[in-house]
Design a protein around this motif. Structure first.
Motif, PDB file in Angstrom:
ATOM      1  N   ALA A 219       0.839  -1.206   0.000  1.00 52.70           N
ATOM      2  CA  ALA A 219       0.000   0.000   0.000  1.00 52.70           C
ATOM      3  C   ALA A 219       0.871   1.252   0.000  1.00 52.70           C
ATOM      4  O   ALA A 219       0.664   2.179  -0.788  1.00 52.70           O
ATOM      5  N   LYS A 220       1.859   1.263   0.876  1.00 48.92           N
ATOM      6  CA  LYS A 220       2.739   2.417   1.009  1.00 48.92           C
ATOM      7  C   LYS A 220       3.427   2.729  -0.332  1.00 48.92           C
ATOM      8  O   LYS A 220       3.526   3.884  -0.746  1.00 48.92           O
ATOM      9  N   LYS A 221       3.906   1.693  -1.003  1.00 51.02           N
ATOM     10  CA  LYS A 221       4.607   1.889  -2.272  1.00 51.02           C
ATOM     11  C   LYS A 221       3.666   2.459  -3.321  1.00 51.02           C
ATOM     12  O   LYS A 221       4.003   3.427  -4.021  1.00 51.02           O
ATOM     13  N   ARG A 222       2.486   1.887  -3.449  1.00 50.67           N
ATOM     14  CA  ARG A 222       1.536   2.380  -4.458  1.00 50.67           C
ATOM     15  C   ARG A 222       1.163   3.836  -4.167  1.00 50.67           C
ATOM     16  O   ARG A 222       1.063   4.659  -5.090  1.00 50.67           O
ATOM     17  N   GLN A 223       0.959   4.140  -2.887  1.00 49.73           N
ATOM     18  CA  GLN A 223       0.592   5.514  -2.519  1.00 49.73           C
ATOM     19  C   GLN A 223       1.728   6.486  -2.829  1.00 49.73           C
ATOM     20  O   GLN A 223       1.485   7.573  -3.368  1.00 49.73           O
ATOM     21  N   SER A 224       2.970   6.091  -2.547  1.00 52.01           N
ATOM     22  CA  SER A 224       4.072   7.035  -2.763  1.00 52.01           C
ATOM     23  C   SER A 224       4.330   7.243  -4.260  1.00 52.01           C
ATOM     24  O   SER A 224       4.687   8.351  -4.677  1.00 52.01           O
ATOM     25  N   LEU A 225       4.116   6.206  -5.067  1.00 43.68           N
ATOM     26  CA  LEU A 225       4.283   6.378  -6.517  1.00 43.68           C
ATOM     27  C   LEU A 225       3.227   7.337  -7.069  1.00 43.68           C
ATOM     28  O   LEU A 225       3.526   8.206  -7.905  1.00 43.68           O
ATOM     29  N   ALA A 226       1.994   7.204  -6.602  1.00 39.73           N
ATOM     30  CA  ALA A 226       0.921   8.090  -7.068  1.00 39.73           C
ATOM     31  C   ALA A 226       1.208   9.541  -6.667  1.00 39.73           C
ATOM     32  O   ALA A 226       0.996  10.472  -7.440  1.00 39.73           O
ATOM     33  N   LYS A 227       1.739   9.722  -5.445  1.00 34.12           N
ATOM     34  CA  LYS A 227       2.081  11.082  -5.002  1.00 34.12           C
ATOM     35  C   LYS A 227       3.198  11.669  -5.872  1.00 34.12           C
ATOM     36  O   LYS A 227       3.189  12.864  -6.183  1.00 34.12           O
ATOM     37  N   LEU A 228       4.155  10.820  -6.262  1.00 30.59           N
ATOM     38  CA  LEU A 228       5.240  11.276  -7.142  1.00 30.59           C
ATOM     39  C   LEU A 228       4.691  11.761  -8.480  1.00 30.59           C
ATOM     40  O   LEU A 228       5.081  12.830  -8.977  1.00 30.59           O
ATOM     41  N   TYR A 229       3.793  10.969  -9.080  1.00 31.52           N
ATOM     42  CA  TYR A 229       3.164  11.391 -10.339  1.00 31.52           C
ATOM     43  C   TYR A 229       2.482  12.742 -10.154  1.00 31.52           C
ATOM     44  O   TYR A 229       2.628  13.639 -10.994  1.00 31.52           O
ATOM     45  N   ASP A 230       1.719  12.874  -9.066  1.00 35.71           N
ATOM     46  CA  ASP A 230       1.021  14.139  -8.801  1.00 35.71           C
ATOM     47  C   ASP A 230       2.015  15.301  -8.792  1.00 35.71           C
ATOM     48  O   ASP A 230       1.772  16.357  -9.372  1.00 35.71           O
TER      49      ASP A 230
ATOM     50  N   GLU B 232      -2.176  20.854 -20.275  1.00 38.59           N
ATOM     51  CA  GLU B 232      -2.895  19.838 -21.049  1.00 38.59           C
ATOM     52  C   GLU B 232      -3.325  18.637 -20.196  1.00 38.59           C
ATOM     53  O   GLU B 232      -4.002  17.744 -20.686  1.00 38.59           O
ATOM     54  N   ILE B 233      -2.869  18.608 -18.938  1.00 41.14           N
ATOM     55  CA  ILE B 233      -3.154  17.445 -18.094  1.00 41.14           C
ATOM     56  C   ILE B 233      -4.047  17.837 -16.932  1.00 41.14           C
ATOM     57  O   ILE B 233      -3.769  18.803 -16.222  1.00 41.14           O
ATOM     58  N   LYS B 234      -5.135  17.053 -16.773  1.00 44.58           N
ATOM     59  CA  LYS B 234      -5.983  17.248 -15.592  1.00 44.58           C
ATOM     60  C   LYS B 234      -5.730  16.067 -14.666  1.00 44.58           C
ATOM     61  O   LYS B 234      -5.925  14.907 -15.050  1.00 44.58           O
ATOM     62  N   LEU B 235      -5.245  16.373 -13.470  1.00 46.98           N
ATOM     63  CA  LEU B 235      -5.007  15.312 -12.489  1.00 46.98           C
ATOM     64  C   LEU B 235      -6.276  15.066 -11.687  1.00 46.98           C
ATOM     65  O   LEU B 235      -7.100  15.962 -11.526  1.00 46.98           O
ATOM     66  N   PHE B 236      -6.444  13.846 -11.193  1.00 48.24           N
ATOM     67  CA  PHE B 236      -7.553  13.568 -10.286  1.00 48.24           C
ATOM     68  C   PHE B 236      -7.176  14.049  -8.887  1.00 48.24           C
ATOM     69  O   PHE B 236      -6.045  13.829  -8.447  1.00 48.24           O
ATOM     70  N   ALA B 237      -8.107  14.694  -8.233  1.00 46.19           N
ATOM     71  CA  ALA B 237      -7.854  15.170  -6.868  1.00 46.19           C
ATOM     72  C   ALA B 237      -8.117  14.019  -5.899  1.00 46.19           C
ATOM     73  O   ALA B 237      -9.251  13.680  -5.604  1.00 46.19           O
ATOM     74  N   ARG B 238      -7.044  13.380  -5.471  1.00 41.31           N
ATOM     75  CA  ARG B 238      -7.179  12.212  -4.597  1.00 41.31           C
ATOM     76  C   ARG B 238      -6.198  12.327  -3.446  1.00 41.31           C
ATOM     77  O   ARG B 238      -5.068  12.756  -3.643  1.00 41.31           O
ATOM     78  N   ASP B 239      -6.621  11.928  -2.284  1.00 40.54           N
ATOM     79  CA  ASP B 239      -5.740  11.942  -1.115  1.00 40.54           C
ATOM     80  C   ASP B 239      -5.130  10.555  -0.951  1.00 40.54           C
ATOM     81  O   ASP B 239      -5.785   9.632  -0.466  1.00 40.54           O
ATOM     82  N   TYR B 240      -3.881  10.454  -1.358  1.00 35.36           N
ATOM     83  CA  TYR B 240      -3.243   9.126  -1.349  1.00 35.36           C
ATOM     84  C   TYR B 240      -2.815   8.667   0.048  1.00 35.36           C
ATOM     85  O   TYR B 240      -2.221   7.601   0.179  1.00 35.36           O
ATOM     86  N   ASP B 241      -3.121   9.464   1.065  1.00 32.46           N
ATOM     87  CA  ASP B 241      -2.980   8.925   2.421  1.00 32.46           C
ATOM     88  C   ASP B 241      -4.242   8.170   2.816  1.00 32.46           C
ATOM     89  O   ASP B 241      -4.235   7.382   3.758  1.00 32.46           O
ATOM     90  N   LYS B 242      -5.327   8.403   2.073  1.00 32.77           N
ATOM     91  CA  LYS B 242      -6.626   7.810   2.423  1.00 32.77           C
ATOM     92  C   LYS B 242      -7.014   6.663   1.498  1.00 32.77           C
ATOM     93  O   LYS B 242      -7.852   5.830   1.835  1.00 32.77           O
ATOM     94  N   ILE B 243      -6.475   6.662   0.287  1.00 35.24           N
ATOM     95  CA  ILE B 243      -6.829   5.587  -0.638  1.00 35.24           C
ATOM     96  C   ILE B 243      -5.571   4.858  -1.105  1.00 35.24           C
ATOM     97  O   ILE B 243      -4.471   5.419  -1.086  1.00 35.24           O
ATOM     98  N   VAL B 244      -5.763   3.612  -1.492  1.00 34.73           N
ATOM     99  CA  VAL B 244      -4.658   2.838  -2.066  1.00 34.73           C
ATOM    100  C   VAL B 244      -4.988   2.654  -3.549  1.00 34.73           C
ATOM    101  O   VAL B 244      -5.919   1.938  -3.895  1.00 34.73           O
ATOM    102  N   PRO B 245      -4.260   3.362  -4.435  1.00 29.99           N
ATOM    103  CA  PRO B 245      -4.646   3.365  -5.844  1.00 29.99           C
ATOM    104  C   PRO B 245      -4.349   2.041  -6.546  1.00 29.99           C
ATOM    105  O   PRO B 245      -3.258   1.492  -6.398  1.00 29.99           O
ATOM    106  N   HIS B 246      -5.333   1.565  -7.306  1.00 31.97           N
ATOM    107  CA  HIS B 246      -5.100   0.392  -8.167  1.00 31.97           C
ATOM    108  C   HIS B 246      -4.522   0.832  -9.509  1.00 31.97           C
ATOM    109  O   HIS B 246      -3.701   0.143 -10.097  1.00 31.97           O
ATOM    110  N   ILE B 247      -4.976   1.983  -9.992  1.00 36.91           N
ATOM    111  CA  ILE B 247      -4.443   2.547 -11.239  1.00 36.91           C
ATOM    112  C   ILE B 247      -4.180   4.037 -11.019  1.00 36.91           C
ATOM    113  O   ILE B 247      -4.743   4.629 -10.105  1.00 36.91           O
TER     114      ILE B 247
END
Ligand SMILES: *Cc1c(COP(=O)(O)O)cnc(C)c1O
Length: 377
Positions: free
Chosen positions: A256-267, A275-290
């Motif tokens: 979970a920690k790894k997936r969350q930190s990778l998503a935060k890095l992308y953000d 040209e890019i719209k990011l999704f507003a997500r709190d990666y401390d609260k969710i564990v991203p699948h994609i």
């Protein structure tokens, strides 16, 4: 050239040893390991859990256990994996394609309300990418209209909503453990609920409707004298699958920690690009699948994908809306304009446990470079 994969399983020696152990015991089907995985998951969620062979089966059996079938209708967002739709139609019910909220890609409840008929029996919210949107709104809507809520939480293993773990509350929550989900059991899935009738029904449904077969198999036996009173399926989980799942669940905090930190890095790397719209997500609260983004300002998503592919970067488009598939294209009224627009913009970037910081840097570098190309404009 090394390819940066969109997604993949991450298997350590503990999973391999666990499978080896089951093979050595020469009891491969559903048994003690399956029961142990269910016990571990019940502790994780704080309520009853049943394991099955896929997430799709979890959804189908949940619907059937609620008495949903022929002539019934189930509200579901069109923009989801075809598994959600197939699970509904497998019961004989009709999946009614609904709009999504473009900011979260979760079901648009106002649109769903317009599609309610006397036949509507349930709503299936999908937790796109791992986040569930305004789930209170879904539950209030379901309550007002006496609908069951079968949650497709295939993307949301480990995510929370208002500080409560998804699966720890609500009507019926279904997870997938297929090879690329947040945790895997090879293939697999589970049903989490407090509804005792649903649990008892699915225990039989997953074993061809053979009554009380679950307890027999947990003790390494089979039923010889039994009755069957309903249509069942061969959807149980094997000891081999469960052994993988148990070890993945133990590794989950790290995963979970790894997936969350990778998503935060992308953000971090992709913010501020017009040209890019990011999704507003709190990666401390969710564990991203994609990790999806939206490509806007008339940039060509498909040409950008080709450019990335040529540079060794795999991407995806989650998902082709189901109302555009031949089997499900019963003309949607009102039309699904938001869904079709957002489908043209979505781009999913690589995300898996073994992705590195420099992989993320490379992906973001090529996205920026790609967006400035004249053929992408
Ligand atoms: C993966 C997935 C499923 C089905 O899970 P399987 O285990 O692959 O059958 C259902 N819905 C969504 C949104 C998924 O991504």
């Amino acid at each position: 050239m090394e390819i940066i994969r969109l997604s993949k399983s991450s298997i350590s020696t503990t999973e391999k040893d666990a499978v080896h152990n089951v093979l050595d015991q020469e009891f491969l089907g559903m048994g003690k390991e399956t029961q142990n995985f269910e016990v571990a998951l019940s502790e994780f969620f704080g309520r009853s859990v049943l394991c099955v062979n896929t997430g799709t089966a979890a959804l189908q059996l949940s619907l059937q256990a609620c008495g949903i079938g022929r002539d019934d209708e189930v509200l579901v967002q069109s923009l989801t994996y075809v598994a959600s739709f197939q699970a509904i139609s497998a019961t004989g019910a009709v999946p009614v394609a609904c709009e999504v909220n473009p900011d979260t890609i979760t079901i648009d409840v106002e649109d769903a309300a317009r599609r309610i008929t006397k036949k509507t029996k349930a709503i299936m919210p999908v937790y796109y990418g791992g986040a569930c949107g305004n789930l209170n709104e879904v539950y209030n809507f379901a309550k007002r209209n006496s609908l069951r809520v079968i949650e497709d939480a295939a993307h949301a293993f480990g995510s929370t909503y208002k500080n409560k773990r998804i699966g720890s509350f609500g009507d019926i929550t279904c997870f997938s453990f297929d090879g690329i989900k947040n945790i895997t059991s090879g293939e697999g899935g589970c049903i989490v609920t407090s509804d005792k009738t649903v649990i008892e029904t699915i225990k039989d449904l997953r074993l061809l409707g053979v009554e009380k077969d679950t307890e027999k198999r947990y003790s390494g036996q089979r039923s010889w004298e039994f009755d069957v009173t309903q249509q069942g399926w061969r959807y149980h989980m094997s000891n081999i699958m469960a052994a993988i799942g148990i070890e993945q669940l133990k590794r989950f905090p790290e995963i979970a920690k790894k997936r969350q930190s990778l998503a935060k890095l992308y953000d971090e790397f992709l913010q501020g690009i017009p040209e890019i719209k990011l999704f507003a997500r709190d990666y401390d609260k969710i564990v991203p699948h994609i990790y999806p983004i939206k490509i806007q300002k008339n940039r060509n998503r498909d040409i950008l994908r080709e450019y990335l592919s040529k540079n060794g970067i795999e991407t995806g488009v989650h998902y082709k809306p189901n109302h555009l598939l031949t089997y499900y294209n019963n003309y949607s009224i009102p039309p699904l304009n938001t869904t079709e627009k957002v489908f043209g913009e979505l781009l999913t970037l690589p995300l898996h446990f073994d992705l590195s910081r420099s992989d993320v840097e490379k992906v973001c570098f090529h996205i920026k470079k790609g967006l400035s190309r004249t053929d992408v404009r």
